[in-house]
Motif scaffolding. Structure first.
Motif, PDB file in Angstrom:
ATOM      1  N   PHE A 128       0.402 -12.912  -3.947  1.00 29.99           N
ATOM      2  CA  PHE A 128      -0.810 -12.095  -3.915  1.00 29.99           C
ATOM      3  C   PHE A 128      -0.570 -10.759  -4.617  1.00 29.99           C
ATOM      4  N   LEU A 129       0.533 -10.119  -4.278  1.00 28.59           N
ATOM      5  CA  LEU A 129       0.807  -8.780  -4.815  1.00 28.59           C
ATOM      6  C   LEU A 129       1.068  -8.793  -6.324  1.00 28.59           C
ATOM      7  N   ILE A 130       1.498  -9.934  -6.850  1.00 28.65           N
ATOM      8  CA  ILE A 130       1.714 -10.025  -8.297  1.00 28.65           C
ATOM      9  C   ILE A 130       0.403 -10.331  -9.008  1.00 28.65           C
ATOM     10  N   ALA A 131      -0.354 -11.281  -8.449  1.00 32.66           N
ATOM     11  CA  ALA A 131      -1.597 -11.698  -9.119  1.00 32.66           C
ATOM     12  C   ALA A 131      -2.649 -10.599  -9.109  1.00 32.66           C
ATOM     13  N   ALA A 132      -2.731  -9.858  -7.987  1.00 29.61           N
ATOM     14  CA  ALA A 132      -3.836  -8.908  -7.851  1.00 29.61           C
ATOM     15  C   ALA A 132      -3.897  -7.869  -8.977  1.00 29.61           C
ATOM     16  N   PRO A 133      -2.804  -7.178  -9.311  1.00 31.34           N
ATOM     17  CA  PRO A 133      -2.939  -6.236 -10.419  1.00 31.34           C
ATOM     18  C   PRO A 133      -2.856  -6.912 -11.791  1.00 31.34           C
ATOM     19  N   MET A 134      -2.114  -8.025 -11.871  1.00 34.04           N
ATOM     20  CA  MET A 134      -1.847  -8.596 -13.196  1.00 34.04           C
ATOM     21  C   MET A 134      -3.084  -9.233 -13.810  1.00 34.04           C
ATOM     22  N   ILE A 135      -3.850  -9.959 -13.003  1.00 34.51           N
ATOM     23  CA  ILE A 135      -5.032 -10.617 -13.552  1.00 34.51           C
ATOM     24  C   ILE A 135      -6.236  -9.748 -13.242  1.00 34.51           C
ATOM     25  N   ASN A 136      -6.741  -9.154 -14.279  1.00 31.07           N
ATOM     26  CA  ASN A 136      -7.683  -8.071 -14.114  1.00 31.07           C
ATOM     27  C   ASN A 136      -8.898  -8.345 -14.988  1.00 31.07           C
ATOM     28  N   GLU A 137     -10.099  -8.110 -14.433  1.00 34.17           N
ATOM     29  CA  GLU A 137     -11.298  -8.491 -15.179  1.00 34.17           C
ATOM     30  C   GLU A 137     -11.499  -7.639 -16.430  1.00 34.17           C
ATOM     31  N   VAL A 294       3.610  -3.711 -18.316  1.00 38.97           N
ATOM     32  CA  VAL A 294       3.081  -2.388 -17.963  1.00 38.97           C
ATOM     33  C   VAL A 294       2.216  -2.472 -16.710  1.00 38.97           C
ATOM     34  N   ILE A 295       1.341  -3.497 -16.623  1.00 39.62           N
ATOM     35  CA  ILE A 295       0.426  -3.505 -15.478  1.00 39.62           C
ATOM     36  C   ILE A 295       0.999  -4.186 -14.239  1.00 39.62           C
ATOM     37  N   ALA A 296       1.952  -5.116 -14.400  1.00 39.87           N
ATOM     38  CA  ALA A 296       2.447  -5.828 -13.218  1.00 39.87           C
ATOM     39  C   ALA A 296       3.713  -5.199 -12.651  1.00 39.87           C
ATOM     40  N   LEU A 297       4.523  -4.623 -13.514  1.00 41.65           N
ATOM     41  CA  LEU A 297       5.756  -3.987 -13.043  1.00 41.65           C
ATOM     42  C   LEU A 297       5.650  -2.505 -13.342  1.00 41.65           C
ATOM     43  N   SER A 298       5.463  -1.709 -12.324  1.00 39.32           N
ATOM     44  CA  SER A 298       5.367  -0.292 -12.625  1.00 39.32           C
ATOM     45  C   SER A 298       6.280   0.494 -11.713  1.00 39.32           C
ATOM     46  N   LEU A 299       6.886   1.493 -12.270  1.00 39.12           N
ATOM     47  CA  LEU A 299       7.822   2.324 -11.525  1.00 39.12           C
ATOM     48  C   LEU A 299       7.189   2.938 -10.272  1.00 39.12           C
ATOM     49  N   PRO A 300       5.978   3.519 -10.374  1.00 36.18           N
ATOM     50  CA  PRO A 300       5.378   4.093  -9.157  1.00 36.18           C
ATOM     51  C   PRO A 300       5.235   3.064  -8.042  1.00 36.18           C
ATOM     52  N   GLU A 301       4.818   1.830  -8.409  1.00 36.61           N
ATOM     53  CA  GLU A 301       4.635   0.808  -7.378  1.00 36.61           C
ATOM     54  C   GLU A 301       5.976   0.422  -6.762  1.00 36.61           C
ATOM     55  N   ILE A 302       7.012   0.358  -7.603  1.00 34.76           N
ATOM     56  CA  ILE A 302       8.340   0.008  -7.105  1.00 34.76           C
ATOM     57  C   ILE A 302       8.821   1.069  -6.111  1.00 34.76           C
ATOM     58  N   ILE A 303       8.550   2.330  -6.447  1.00 36.25           N
ATOM     59  CA  ILE A 303       8.955   3.415  -5.549  1.00 36.25           C
ATOM     60  C   ILE A 303       8.214   3.307  -4.215  1.00 36.25           C
ATOM     61  N   ILE A 304       6.927   2.956  -4.266  1.00 41.41           N
ATOM     62  CA  ILE A 304       6.162   2.762  -3.038  1.00 41.41           C
ATOM     63  C   ILE A 304       6.766   1.620  -2.219  1.00 41.41           C
ATOM     64  N   LEU A 305       7.076   0.513  -2.901  1.00 42.76           N
ATOM     65  CA  LEU A 305       7.593  -0.661  -2.196  1.00 42.76           C
ATOM     66  C   LEU A 305       8.968  -0.409  -1.586  1.00 42.76           C
ATOM     67  N   LYS A 306       9.680   0.560  -2.158  1.00 39.16           N
ATOM     68  CA  LYS A 306      11.024   0.881  -1.664  1.00 39.16           C
ATOM     69  C   LYS A 306      10.991   1.270  -0.177  1.00 39.16           C
ATOM     70  N   LYS A 307       9.842   1.762   0.277  1.00 39.13           N
ATOM     71  CA  LYS A 307       9.705   2.148   1.684  1.00 39.13           C
ATOM     72  C   LYS A 307       9.820   0.963   2.618  1.00 39.13           C
ATOM     73  N   VAL A 308       9.411  -0.220   2.149  1.00 35.57           N
ATOM     74  CA  VAL A 308       9.407  -1.375   3.048  1.00 35.57           C
ATOM     75  C   VAL A 308      10.389  -2.466   2.633  1.00 35.57           C
ATOM     76  N   LEU A 309      10.919  -2.394   1.413  1.00 38.28           N
ATOM     77  CA  LEU A 309      11.805  -3.456   0.945  1.00 38.28           C
ATOM     78  C   LEU A 309      13.172  -2.889   0.624  1.00 38.28           C
ATOM     79  N   LYS A 310      14.200  -3.706   0.875  1.00 43.43           N
ATOM     80  CA  LYS A 310      15.541  -3.292   0.452  1.00 43.43           C
ATOM     81  C   LYS A 310      15.702  -3.595  -1.030  1.00 43.43           C
ATOM     82  N   TRP A 311      16.695  -2.930  -1.651  1.00 45.06           N
ATOM     83  CA  TRP A 311      16.796  -3.020  -3.106  1.00 45.06           C
ATOM     84  C   TRP A 311      17.034  -4.440  -3.603  1.00 45.06           C
ATOM     85  N   GLN A 312      17.706  -5.275  -2.789  1.00 40.88           N
ATOM     86  CA  GLN A 312      17.954  -6.652  -3.240  1.00 40.88           C
ATOM     87  C   GLN A 312      16.635  -7.373  -3.516  1.00 40.88           C
ATOM     88  N   LEU A 313      15.665  -7.160  -2.643  1.00 38.37           N
ATOM     89  CA  LEU A 313      14.381  -7.842  -2.790  1.00 38.37           C
ATOM     90  C   LEU A 313      13.583  -7.237  -3.941  1.00 38.37           C
TER      91      LEU A 313
END
Lengths: 336, 87
Positions: A128-137, A294-313
């Motif tokens: 879900f988290l990959i498809a939602a930003p990547m496929i965009n109208e 650019v739209i599916a992998l973004s540094l800001p989003e990764i930083i946000i996700l760092k709060k809930v995910l460990k670096w391995q994931l």
């Protein structure tokens, strides 16, 4: 009655305008401005006058339609639909729902936590988290307008496949242990209240609202993008970037993705750049790979996700999506 | 009779959001709505994600009035918000 009236008038008007845009552009250039056809400036202007309303009309129609479609979906309904789904079919459903569920990447964390709390496997959540930003109208419309519907359809299909497979892969590797420990202890003490039914008229209102919100925000990027695309044509050497990021170079696709990861933009901002890249000799697969990264992998989003995910994931997430995009880039370069 | 009892109860308004642009605009809009309607309310911002999750919302920004979620995922206009808090 009130709800139907405006679309019933606007839609035929839209169709008539859309099919006569070339005539309209020709009329402005040849009859109104009396410019000499064939000259560079004339043809640049003709392209611009034709392309801007064309893309705008497509955008308005599609965003209106998607706005109505999205009014049928909420994150709560999507979560309920995904509860108890097995891995592979869950990934497919999650990716499809990712396209139609209203989602803003700033909600990525609450959504992730809400899904985990409901017991949805993280592999499915990632689809879900990959498809939602990547496929965009907006990206869909711009690709269709600038490169044709075939490219737009391939974009949606490959985006879906990446989301399904990347999520499935993350699920297969049982990466639950790399989610921050406190996540699993979260319990919301609020029962989610039932959604109130809304009328079709209200859905149409939502359609208008999303046109106003989205087009109001992005129209300037699109005009600039088309202007740059039209202006750059013929002024910058065609093969300026082609030698670096053209088809012949195997490293073109991975390089484009690496450049794309730290960059962050929404789909509307990036497509004008993509059209210039292609204009300058970058192959379509490489340019699309760049856009997706650019739209599916973004540094800001990764930083946000760092709060809930460990670096391995996080590393696995980036790795799997990047590999998926590389494959798509190669396939595009090979086929087109 | 104790006049203290006649004082209207203060409305408790919470803006839930982790600090994205939309969350800030909701905070601004609700403050304007409170000012406009003259409702006796205290507006607080909740930025801690664990605390936000306890309200059971999955889309931010969200608005909680007296413990009840009234808005999630969108930023309503000042007028709509005014209606919400005067209801």
């Amino acid at each position: 009655m009130k709800g139907w009236f405006i679309p019933a008038v606007l839609l035929p008007l839209w169709i008539v305008t859309y099919w006569n845009l070339q005539k309209l552009a020709d009329f402005v250039i040849d009859d109104l401005l009396r410019m000499t056809s064939g000259k560079h400036l004339t043809e640049t202007l003709r392209f611009f006058i034709f392309e801007v309303p064309k893309v705008m009309l497509l955008l308005v129609l599609i965003i209106f339609g998607v706005g109505i479609l999205r009014s049928y979906f909420t994150t709560e309904k999507t979560r309920a639909a995904l509860e108890g789904k097995s891995l592979f079919s869950g990934n497919i459903l999650a990716s499809l729902l990712g396209i139609v569920t209203p989602f803003c990447s700033c909600s990525a964390i609450p959504l992730f936590l809400g899904f985990v709390e409901a017991g949805i496997p993280i592999g499915v959540t990632f689809s879900f988290l990959i498809a939602a930003p990547m496929i965009n109208e907006v990206a869909l419309v711009l690709l269709a307008g600038l490169f044709g519907w075939k490219v737009a359809v391939i974009y949606v299909a490959t985006g879906l496949i990446i989301a399904i497979l990347a999520g499935w892969f993350i699920g297969k590797f049982k990466m639950e242990k790399y989610v921050a420990d406190w996540v699993f202890s979260i319990k919301s003490n609020q029962e989610s209240e039932e959604e109130e039914e809304i009328t079709f008229y209200e859905r149409i209102q939502k359609g208008y609202q999303s046109v106003k919100d989205i087009v109001g925000k992005i129209w300037i990027y699109i005009v600039i993008g088309i202007a740059v695309g039209a202006g750059a044509h013929g002024y910058v050497p065609e093969d300026f970037l082609g030698s670096l990021l053209g088809k012949e170079n195997w490293y073109g696709v991975p390089l484009a993705i690496l450049i794309g990861i730290p960059m962050y933009s929404n789909a509307a901002g990036i497509i004008p750049i993509v059209s210039v890249l292609i204009e300058k000799g970058v192959s379509l697969g490489t340019a699309l790979a760049f856009m997706m990264s650019v739209i599916a992998l973004s540094l800001p989003e990764i930083i946000i996700l760092k709060k809930v995910l460990k670096w391995q994931l996080i590393a696995t997430f980036i790795g799997v999506v990047a590999v998926g995009i590389i494959i798509v880039g190669f396939i595009f370069n090979y086929v087109m | 009779m104790n006049y203290q009892d006649l004082k209207p109860i203060q409305m408790d308004i919470k803006v839930l959001g982790t600090g994205c642009a939309k969350c800030k605009s909701l905070e601004k809009a609700i403050s304007k709505a409170v000012e406009k309607t003259g409702v006796n309310a205290i507006v607080t911002k909740v930025e801690d994600i664990v605390e936000i999750m306890q309200f059971g919302v999955m889309t931010t920004p969200a608005l909680v009035v007296n413990g009840k979620i009234v808005v999630k995922g969108v930023v309503p206009s000042v007028d709509e918000l005014s209606k919400l808090i005067t209801k």
